[in-house]
Write a protein that holds these residues in place. Sequence first.
Motif, PDB file in Angstrom:
ATOM      1  N   ASP A 193      22.853  64.601  17.228  1.00  0.00           N
ATOM      2  CA  ASP A 193      22.205  63.293  17.364  1.00  0.00           C
ATOM      3  C   ASP A 193      21.005  63.362  18.298  1.00  0.00           C
ATOM      4  O   ASP A 193      19.975  62.717  18.068  1.00  0.00           O
ATOM      5  CB  ASP A 193      23.217  62.268  17.885  1.00  0.00           C
TER       6      ASP A 193
ATOM      7  N   GLU B 190      18.202  64.974  16.368  1.00  0.00           N
ATOM      8  CA  GLU B 190      17.622  64.054  15.402  1.00  0.00           C
ATOM      9  C   GLU B 190      16.738  63.015  16.100  1.00  0.00           C
ATOM     10  O   GLU B 190      15.618  62.727  15.652  1.00  0.00           O
ATOM     11  CB  GLU B 190      18.739  63.364  14.621  1.00  0.00           C
ATOM     12  N   ALA B 191      17.232  62.468  17.219  1.00  0.00           N
ATOM     13  CA  ALA B 191      16.433  61.489  17.951  1.00  0.00           C
ATOM     14  C   ALA B 191      15.173  62.120  18.525  1.00  0.00           C
ATOM     15  O   ALA B 191      14.102  61.505  18.557  1.00  0.00           O
ATOM     16  CB  ALA B 191      17.276  60.867  19.063  1.00  0.00           C
TER      17      ALA B 191
ATOM     18  N   ARG C 175      24.233  64.907   7.333  1.00  0.00           N
ATOM     19  CA  ARG C 175      22.858  64.948   7.829  1.00  0.00           C
ATOM     20  C   ARG C 175      22.366  66.377   7.947  1.00  0.00           C
ATOM     21  O   ARG C 175      21.212  66.695   7.642  1.00  0.00           O
ATOM     22  CB  ARG C 175      22.792  64.262   9.195  1.00  0.00           C
TER      23      ARG C 175
ATOM     24  N   HIS D  78      24.186  55.565   6.645  1.00  0.00           N
ATOM     25  CA  HIS D  78      24.064  56.610   7.662  1.00  0.00           C
ATOM     26  C   HIS D  78      25.180  57.625   7.448  1.00  0.00           C
ATOM     27  O   HIS D  78      26.355  57.302   7.546  1.00  0.00           O
ATOM     28  CB  HIS D  78      24.181  55.999   9.064  1.00  0.00           C
TER      29      HIS D  78
ATOM     30  N   ALA E  35      19.240  68.014   6.037  1.00  0.00           N
ATOM     31  CA  ALA E  35      18.125  68.644   6.746  1.00  0.00           C
ATOM     32  C   ALA E  35      17.835  70.020   6.178  1.00  0.00           C
ATOM     33  O   ALA E  35      16.678  70.396   5.953  1.00  0.00           O
ATOM     34  CB  ALA E  35      18.447  68.745   8.229  1.00  0.00           C
TER      35      ALA E  35
ATOM     36  N   VAL F  35      13.477  64.681  17.263  1.00  0.00           N
ATOM     37  CA  VAL F  35      12.514  64.892  16.178  1.00  0.00           C
ATOM     38  C   VAL F  35      11.863  63.580  15.769  1.00  0.00           C
ATOM     39  O   VAL F  35      10.668  63.520  15.467  1.00  0.00           O
ATOM     40  CB  VAL F  35      13.219  65.569  14.988  1.00  0.00           C
ATOM     41  N   ASP F  36      12.650  62.497  15.776  1.00  0.00           N
ATOM     42  CA  ASP F  36      12.115  61.198  15.341  1.00  0.00           C
ATOM     43  C   ASP F  36      11.208  60.563  16.384  1.00  0.00           C
ATOM     44  O   ASP F  36      10.184  59.956  16.045  1.00  0.00           O
ATOM     45  CB  ASP F  36      13.266  60.247  15.020  1.00  0.00           C
ATOM     46  N   THR F  37      11.583  60.677  17.670  1.00  0.00           N
ATOM     47  CA  THR F  37      10.850  59.969  18.720  1.00  0.00           C
ATOM     48  C   THR F  37       9.851  60.845  19.465  1.00  0.00           C
ATOM     49  O   THR F  37       8.955  60.328  20.121  1.00  0.00           O
ATOM     50  CB  THR F  37      11.830  59.377  19.744  1.00  0.00           C
ATOM     51  N   GLY F  38      10.035  62.147  19.413  1.00  0.00           N
ATOM     52  CA  GLY F  38       9.134  63.035  20.134  1.00  0.00           C
ATOM     53  C   GLY F  38       9.532  63.271  21.567  1.00  0.00           C
ATOM     54  O   GLY F  38       8.807  63.934  22.319  1.00  0.00           O
TER      55      GLY F  38
END
Length: 436
Positions: free
Chosen positions: A309, A312-313, A409, A403, A413, A315-318
């Motif tokens: 998690d 994933e966060a 997930r 989800h 990926a 990669v999504d938020t930077g």
Amino acid sequence: MSERVGSVSRTRYEQLVAEARELVAQVAKTQFALGDKAVEIEPIRPVGGSVAKGTEELFTVEEPLQMFADDIGVALATVTDWRWTASRWPAGRRKDGVPFTVHKILASIPDEAERWAAIEDAPFNPRANKKQWTTDGAKRLVGQQVDRPVTVEEKVRAVRDLTRDDEVAVKVTASLLSRPETAAALPAADRVRVVKELTRDDEVATHVTSELLQRPRVARQAMRNDDTRFTVNRAQFDNSEETREKIRDRIPAVRRIEHTLEYLDLVGSCHQYVATLGRLVPRMRDQEFTNDERETIRGGIAKVRGAADWLEAAVDTGHFTLDEQLAQLSSRANEPWPPSRSTGRPDDLHREPVGLGCGYDIRRPTAPTLDAVPHGHQQLGTTQEHTVGGNIGIMRGPPVRHHLDFSGRLAQAIKVIGMTRIHHAFPVVPRGDHRD
């Protein structure tokens, strides 16, 4: 014994000493007489007497003594010494043949009875080979620094007094430490303390440490200390990171290369994790696990799920720092099992651990469960086939966009990346499904 002392014979020297003793005795009587006159002019007042501190009368003590000193042509300090010594030695307690200077030194003994007894017992004089009062003998008795130190303690005290000035102390220390035999004679604890004091400056400490670590034996023994080894490793890492930052600033292409390498490393780690589970889980088909083993595995799964998690966060938020978010996600390993069955969302997926707890059993009839099934296994139930990296992914139920659990997930990926294959993924078996 030499027959001459200086420029005179031993016999003549003895005659001169006898005559000088008579003169010293006369001088002592004269000094006591002068002291008695000073005491008569201005008696010694007891501490806390009738004269209050801060009054003008307090200054009259020095004024008549200064007038007396001026009139007889001596210094005020000399008159003060005469007066104080005479007050400490009444006429009946003064020792004939003992110099006035010895009386003045012994006058510092607070107790009168002890003072009277001390002057009657002269110390032994090794040079004269008999009991005899000397200024150093009197100073040793009252604990004052002697003029000619004899014992080690007296010499150390004399050196300490002479090196109170920092500049003098620096030169003396440098001279002493330049003697190898002197430094070697110091106990190890004292040498360590000296080195610590001399290396308080960071620049000096850097040079000393660098030279010490160049000795193989010293470096080997130093690295046996856990704290030292950790500090050295940390310093090496910090230096390497500082060097990398400088290279990145000078050569922008390095950042792109590092990004590619780290990207491949990350993808490879995901593939290695899935491939390892695909190899191990099928072998556990007929194995039984104790409750402690199940809890341990489930705790590890919770940590893996939290790390996924976090990835994933990130990669999504930077945000890629290892901060409170990862700590919060990792704390799932300490949560009671099973986890909460509802998050409060209308389309919440009710999940329960099944099998080894490596995936979730999705209970809603419309919710999909993505299983990557090894070749040769038959999957029960209505399925939809999806190709995932060359293997068969089985999706039970209609395709929806809920989800997914961690396994789903991760498989998605890897499918998107297209750089790996799932050889053996662990199955997620819903309740009611059983395999031989």
